[in-house]
Design a protein around this motif. Structure first.
Motif, PDB file in Angstrom:
ATOM      1  N   GLU A   1      15.665  49.670  60.846  1.00 17.80           N
ATOM      2  CA  GLU A   1      14.538  48.756  61.055  1.00 17.80           C
ATOM      3  C   GLU A   1      14.758  47.897  62.301  1.00 17.80           C
ATOM      4  O   GLU A   1      13.860  47.719  63.119  1.00 17.80           O
ATOM      5  CB  GLU A   1      14.355  47.867  59.827  1.00 17.80           C
ATOM      6  N   TRP A   2      15.968  47.344  62.444  1.00 16.32           N
ATOM      7  CA  TRP A   2      16.259  46.471  63.582  1.00 16.32           C
ATOM      8  C   TRP A   2      16.459  47.259  64.874  1.00 16.32           C
ATOM      9  O   TRP A   2      15.984  46.864  65.931  1.00 16.32           O
ATOM     10  CB  TRP A   2      17.480  45.606  63.287  1.00 16.32           C
ATOM     11  N   LEU A   3      17.182  48.370  64.798  1.00 16.88           N
ATOM     12  CA  LEU A   3      17.484  49.130  66.004  1.00 16.88           C
ATOM     13  C   LEU A   3      16.252  49.796  66.607  1.00 16.88           C
ATOM     14  O   LEU A   3      16.142  49.920  67.817  1.00 16.88           O
ATOM     15  CB  LEU A   3      18.561  50.180  65.715  1.00 16.88           C
TER      16      LEU A   3
ATOM     17  N   ASP B   1      19.209  29.636  65.031  1.00 14.01           N
ATOM     18  CA  ASP B   1      19.807  28.466  64.377  1.00 14.01           C
ATOM     19  C   ASP B   1      21.206  28.192  64.933  1.00 14.01           C
ATOM     20  O   ASP B   1      22.162  27.967  64.191  1.00 14.01           O
ATOM     21  CB  ASP B   1      19.813  28.652  62.852  1.00 14.01           C
ATOM     22  N   ASN B   2      21.319  28.286  66.257  1.00 22.95           N
ATOM     23  CA  ASN B   2      22.549  28.034  67.020  1.00 22.95           C
ATOM     24  C   ASN B   2      23.665  29.043  66.773  1.00 22.95           C
ATOM     25  O   ASN B   2      24.806  28.805  67.166  1.00 22.95           O
ATOM     26  CB  ASN B   2      23.065  26.606  66.779  1.00 22.95           C
ATOM     27  N   THR B   3      23.362  30.155  66.128  1.00 22.38           N
ATOM     28  CA  THR B   3      24.345  31.202  65.884  1.00 22.38           C
ATOM     29  C   THR B   3      24.041  32.391  66.787  1.00 22.38           C
ATOM     30  O   THR B   3      22.912  32.890  66.777  1.00 22.38           O
ATOM     31  CB  THR B   3      24.304  31.657  64.406  1.00 22.38           C
TER      32      THR B   3
ATOM     33  N   GLY C   1      27.383  39.062  62.053  1.00 18.39           N
ATOM     34  CA  GLY C   1      26.556  38.049  61.407  1.00 18.39           C
ATOM     35  C   GLY C   1      25.071  38.218  61.678  1.00 18.39           C
ATOM     36  O   GLY C   1      24.240  37.502  61.102  1.00 18.39           O
ATOM     37  N   ALA C   2      24.705  39.154  62.563  1.00 21.15           N
ATOM     38  CA  ALA C   2      23.290  39.383  62.864  1.00 21.15           C
ATOM     39  C   ALA C   2      22.569  39.924  61.622  1.00 21.15           C
ATOM     40  O   ALA C   2      23.177  40.551  60.754  1.00 21.15           O
ATOM     41  CB  ALA C   2      23.146  40.366  64.023  1.00 21.15           C
TER      42      ALA C   2
END
Length: 179
Positions: A27-29, A83-85, A174-175
């Motif tokens: 889905e993301w790729l 969110d700063n990550t 963490g993505a």
């Protein structure tokens, strides 16, 4: 200390060779629209941190990939943060061209916010790569205090009228892609 530009040399594969990806990874790729917009929809805050923007000479292979005769380009490397990550490391190869030099002065604006507003934008096939724990890209992961793991990335050539440029995006530990 990380030296830019980072190498993204890898075994880039077309989508027909990615049977081992989870549905979330796929889905993301293979998101056909703006990754920036997709990230923004998942986060309270979104920002871009420019790591490097520098002129460089395209290799013969890069010129072939982009279908251009121009040898000079701008290499832009950024982090996309939710969110700063840090979620994504992105690299763009923007050949020098008088018509589209506005893409060379993006500052901390996301490239995706600009190019996906252009109705004439065409994306070629998305290619996928894995970056193992020994890949030089892991130096950036370590510098960001993120855990080392195999990373997934995607790249594609975009056309805006007669101007072609390449965008590569690597999903950092963490993505959302890994959840």
């Amino acid at each position: 200390m990380t030296t830019f530009p980072l190498s993204l040399s890898a075994n880039w594969l077309s989508d027909i060779q990615t049977d081992d990806l989870t549905p979330t990874e796929q889905e993301w790729l293979f998101e056909p629209h703006s990754l920036t917009a997709k990230l923004k929809s998942k986060a309270t805050s979104f920002s871009v941190k420019v790591l490097s923007e520098q002129a460089f000479n395209l290799s013969h292979e890069q010129q072939q990939l982009l279908g251009c005769k121009t040898s000079s380009a701008l290499n832009r490397e950024v982090l996309l943060l939710c969110d700063n990550t840090p979620m994504v490391y992105a690299q763009s190869w923007l050949p020098n061209n008088q018509t589209h030099n506005s893409l060379h002065n993006m500052g901390e604006r996301p490239l995706g916010d600009v190019i996906f507003q252009q109705p004439e934008l065409v994306r070629q096939n998305i290619e996928i790569a894995r970056f193992d724990s020994k890949h030089s890209l892991q130096n950036l992961v370590t510098q960001l205090n993120l855990p080392t793991q195999t990373l997934l990335g995607r790249r594609s050539v975009f056309s805006l009228n007669d101007y072609q440029f390449l965008v590569a995006e690597v999903f950092l530990p963490g993505a959302y892609l890994y959840s």
